[in-house]
Design a protein around this motif. Structure first.
Motif, PDB file in Angstrom:
ATOM      1  N   THR A   1     -12.475 -39.008 -49.664  1.00  0.00           N
ATOM      2  CA  THR A   1     -12.114 -38.392 -50.941  1.00  0.00           C
ATOM      3  C   THR A   1     -13.329 -37.795 -51.629  1.00  0.00           C
ATOM      4  O   THR A   1     -13.274 -36.672 -52.146  1.00  0.00           O
ATOM      5  N   TRP A   2     -14.425 -38.526 -51.628  1.00  0.00           N
ATOM      6  CA  TRP A   2     -15.651 -38.055 -52.269  1.00  0.00           C
ATOM      7  C   TRP A   2     -16.159 -36.760 -51.631  1.00  0.00           C
ATOM      8  O   TRP A   2     -16.434 -35.791 -52.330  1.00  0.00           O
ATOM      9  N   VAL A   3     -16.271 -36.746 -50.337  1.00  0.00           N
ATOM     10  CA  VAL A   3     -16.817 -35.565 -49.667  1.00  0.00           C
ATOM     11  C   VAL A   3     -15.889 -34.370 -49.860  1.00  0.00           C
ATOM     12  O   VAL A   3     -16.340 -33.259 -50.131  1.00  0.00           O
ATOM     13  N   GLN A   4     -14.590 -34.572 -49.753  1.00  0.00           N
ATOM     14  CA  GLN A   4     -13.653 -33.463 -49.945  1.00  0.00           C
ATOM     15  C   GLN A   4     -13.736 -32.932 -51.379  1.00  0.00           C
ATOM     16  O   GLN A   4     -13.788 -31.723 -51.599  1.00  0.00           O
ATOM     17  N   TRP A   5     -13.782 -33.803 -52.348  1.00  0.00           N
ATOM     18  CA  TRP A   5     -13.842 -33.378 -53.743  1.00  0.00           C
ATOM     19  C   TRP A   5     -15.127 -32.605 -54.033  1.00  0.00           C
ATOM     20  O   TRP A   5     -15.110 -31.565 -54.688  1.00  0.00           O
TER      21      TRP A   5
ATOM     22  N   GLY B   1     -11.452 -19.719 -48.473  1.00  0.00           N
ATOM     23  CA  GLY B   1     -11.974 -18.981 -47.329  1.00  0.00           C
ATOM     24  C   GLY B   1     -13.003 -19.748 -46.522  1.00  0.00           C
ATOM     25  O   GLY B   1     -13.606 -19.201 -45.600  1.00  0.00           O
ATOM     26  N   THR B   2     -13.220 -20.996 -46.848  1.00  0.00           N
ATOM     27  CA  THR B   2     -14.183 -21.828 -46.129  1.00  0.00           C
ATOM     28  C   THR B   2     -13.431 -22.943 -45.428  1.00  0.00           C
ATOM     29  O   THR B   2     -12.649 -23.659 -46.046  1.00  0.00           O
ATOM     30  N   GLU B   3     -13.684 -23.070 -44.143  1.00  0.00           N
ATOM     31  CA  GLU B   3     -13.099 -24.174 -43.373  1.00  0.00           C
ATOM     32  C   GLU B   3     -14.168 -25.249 -43.234  1.00  0.00           C
ATOM     33  O   GLU B   3     -15.247 -25.003 -42.705  1.00  0.00           O
ATOM     34  N   THR B   4     -13.852 -26.440 -43.714  1.00  0.00           N
ATOM     35  CA  THR B   4     -14.821 -27.536 -43.716  1.00  0.00           C
ATOM     36  C   THR B   4     -14.314 -28.673 -42.840  1.00  0.00           C
ATOM     37  O   THR B   4     -13.162 -29.077 -42.948  1.00  0.00           O
TER      38      THR B   4
ATOM     39  N   GLY C   1     -10.480 -32.426 -41.831  1.00  0.00           N
ATOM     40  CA  GLY C   1     -10.834 -31.035 -42.079  1.00  0.00           C
ATOM     41  C   GLY C   1      -9.909 -30.439 -43.123  1.00  0.00           C
ATOM     42  O   GLY C   1      -8.776 -30.882 -43.302  1.00  0.00           O
ATOM     43  N   PHE C   2     -10.398 -29.411 -43.836  1.00  0.00           N
ATOM     44  CA  PHE C   2      -9.581 -28.732 -44.832  1.00  0.00           C
ATOM     45  C   PHE C   2     -10.148 -27.346 -45.071  1.00  0.00           C
ATOM     46  O   PHE C   2     -11.288 -27.047 -44.722  1.00  0.00           O
TER      47      PHE C   2
END
Length: 159
Positions: free
Chosen positions: A129-133, A63-66, A58-59
């Motif tokens: 890495t892909w999804v976070q980026w 203002g968005t928590e994913t 999670g990150f």
């Protein structure tokens, strides 16, 4: 007095049973042994894949928590089992061949099973890495293999 023993044969009679009472079972063929090992290795590979495909991170960004969650994908399971089954069928067809005999084909099938498991584990950091980026760059629904869920929660600015 009778000279017969307890089994009804005359004592001193040299005729004995020619067949043993318990016959030894024939040894299984090398293909059977290879197939047993293949089943054990496929089951172990599937268990390792389940652990490798299950992760979460999670990150927060802007203002968005994913939260990104990965779970086992049926495609990897089908590819693993399919390569083992195809390898076994081809190994049976290639029995006794001069080149690519049953042992070589079973080895190639085993390499496919282990290779799929390694690929699953190598994709863990790549997917993360892909999804976070992608999410950080504005795409809330990135392209994923099929086993990743992305949940975004937006901050409430109503005070």
């Amino acid at each position: 007095m009778s000279r017969t023993g307890c089994y009804g044969r005359r004592m001193g009679d040299d005729t004995t049973l020619t067949e043993p009472v318990l016959r030894p079972r024939p040894e299984p063929s090398q293909l059977t042994k290879d197939a047993r090992w293949m089943v054990i290795i496929v089951v172990l590979a599937l268990v390792v894949q389940q652990f490798g495909a299950t992760w979460s991170t999670g990150f927060s960004h802007g203002g968005t928590e994913t939260t990104i969650t990965s779970h086992p994908w049926v495609g990897w399971t089908l590819l693993t089992v399919g390569s083992a089954v195809v390898g076994f069928v081809v190994a049976i067809a290639r029995r006794g061949a001069r080149r690519f005999d049953e042992h070589a084909v079973m080895g190639l099938a085993l390499a496919g099973v282990i290779g799929t498991t390694v690929l699953v584990w190598l994709l863990i950091p790549v997917e993360m890495t892909w999804v976070q980026w992608v999410v950080e760059h504005g795409n809330p629904h990135p392209f994923v293999i099929g086993n990743v869920d992305v949940v975004s929660r937006y901050a409430d600015y109503t005070g």
